[in-house]
Write an enzyme that holds these catalytic residues in place. Structure first.
Site: not given
Ligand code: P61
Length: 461
Positions: A76, A128-129, A219, A262, A386, A452
């Protein structure tokens, strides 16, 4: 501009295991699309042949990463995999402190809550969303400061992720630096088509923000892909490795949010990284509320181990060259077919210009949503809208009408072959050839947040 590399590239790996795909008939696809309300997010993955919805969490892990999964220390607190990950983030990216999160938006949530006050302005190189939503939920307002070229699919400027420094200077003068908690800078700008920011622009930005005492938050979801474009296109970087360029990019910023799903080649995971002790302290307090203890942040030990190994693999020059080589191969093929795509070809996928593809449809008939549905109906290939659906609504309820109305053909890393790329381009060509007969869509269900993902549509008659 032909981007094809002079010599052929090939994957720096061989295939050890395969996953069989289901092939579908036109009738099965028609039924599946109707059940999904013409939204590719609502399709069952089983009904998809080539899945280009996203490159997020869909990459193939290496044998070393899988071996790392077996080395998970599922304690943990204080898992050894956490310390390994922390060390890798320091070594590869250079950030001092790191807090794991379940994925990128977990880091965005914590960071936005710490740094943003009600009424603040957050300038950034295109929205970005999830990033913008967390900024808004924390009481801030996003302001787009990307260069105008980024909004033009035809413009072949090599660094369409750049910030318009003049726009930012005016914004600072208008609102005052105290209203701007940080500048939100993405590498490989997703919504612009995976377009890179240049090192020169980043350095100018650093100079300006230092003068005003404003942070830069990075980001860094696709930082290695951005570094590859700097190596290929920017003067003075052709002899530097992707790993060196990645570190230099990070050194121009004060902290980062990362979706490791990614670049970092894992199926789940992310982190928040920061050089500032005070922000780290606060984030370490907050992560236990939203994610989990600061040494696991919602992840299993094995996930952190796979991430630590994946980060190392992600900055290898041969890996990136083959990864982007494959994307460019597909893009060049589509250009040769006359299909309108965003240029230059970006890092993580091909972005088809739906406004040009379906010029007879107004943005209110959702051209990109329509095109994504049609490509699926043709061949079982799943892509992502998009455009106006993704852009959502402003605080006053009006739709955002983005200039870019795109369908993203996103390429997972180390998953598909060159023959798959041929099939993708040919399917898009078939849809292109019957484009005049295609009718638009009407939205019949609209969720409140990030519409979306779950919106439903029906065909216009
Ligand atoms: C994607 F349709 N991207 O591209 P999380 N920053 C950046 C991202 O690309 C990103 C996140 C932060 C996704 C998944 C996705 O509107 C959508 O790990 C540059 O997904 O939380 C994610 O990272 C968030 C797809 C996200 C979407 C939002 O496919």
């Amino acid at each position: 501009m032909k981007q094809q590399m002079k010599w052929s590239w090939a994957e720096p790996y061989k295939i050890k295991m395969v996953e069989l795909l289901k092939m579908t008939t036109p009738g099965q696809r028609k039924k599946a699309m109707q059940e999904a309300g013409f939204n590719t997010f609502l399709l069952k993955s089983e009904d998809v042949y080539i899945d280009l919805l996203t490159d997020s969490g869909t990459s193939a892990m290496s044998d070393r990463q899988w071996a790392g999964m077996m080395m998970g220390d599922e304690a943990y607190a204080g898992s050894r995999n956490f310390y390994h990950l922390e060390q890798v983030v320091r070594d590869v990216y250079g950030y001092k402190y790191m807090i794991p999160t379940h994925q990128g938006r977990g880091a965005e949530n914590i960071l936005s809550k710490i740094l943003i006050k009600k009424g603040d302005i957050i300038p950034g190189n295109m929205y970005f969303t999830t990033t913008r939503l967390h900024q808004e939920l924390a009481g801030g307002r996003f302001e787009d400061i990307i260069i105008d070229e980024a909004h033009d699919p035809e413009n072949e400027f090599p660094f369409k992720g750049n910030v318009n420094i003049e726009k930012l200077t005016k914004l600072i003068a208008k609102h005052g630096a105290e209203k701007i908690p940080y500048i939100s800078i993405a590498t490989s700008v997703n919504m612009a088509g995976g377009q890179p920011i240049s090192m020169q622009n980043l350095k100018e930005l650093r100079k300006l923000t230092t003068k005003h005492g404003i942070r830069i938050i990075h980001d860094m979801t696709r930082v290695a892909e951005n570094a590859f474009f700097i190596q290929q296109r920017e003067k003075g970087y052709d002899k530097k490795s992707v790993a060196e360029i990645v570190k230099e990019i990070c050194s121009c910023t004060d902290g980062a949010t990362m979706s490791a799903k990614k670049d970092a080649l894992v199926n789940i995971g992310g982190f928040l990284a920061i050089n500032d002790w005070d922000v780290f302290e606060e984030a370490r307090n907050m992560v236990v509320v939203y994610e989990g203890l600061h040494t696991y942040g919602g992840l299993a030990g094995r996930d952190m181990e796979a991430m630590a190994i994946g980060i190392g693999e992600s900055v290898d020059d041969n890996h990136i060259k083959a990864r982007i080589g494959q994307v460019i191969y597909l893009g060049e093929k589509m250009i040769d077919f006359g299909i309108p795509i965003v240029k230059p070809i970006g890092g993580h996928g091909i972005f088809v210009d739906a406004k040009k593809f379906l010029p007879h449809l107004s943005q209110d008939a959702f051209p990109a949503q329509t095109l994504a549905a049609e490509v699926y109906l043709d061949s079982g290939i799943r892509t992502m809208e998009r455009g106006v659906v993704s852009a959502g609504r402003k605080a006053n309820g009006e739709n955002y009408y983005p200039k870019l109305e795109l369908v993203r053909f996103t390429i997972p890393r180390r998953v598909y072959t060159q023959a798959h790329m041929d099939v993708i381009a040919e399917s898009t060509l078939r849809v292109f050839e019957r484009r005049n007969k295609i009718k638009g869509l009407e939205m019949v269900y609209e969720p409140k947040y990030l519409r979306f993902f779950q919106a439903r549509f029906k065909k216009l008659q």
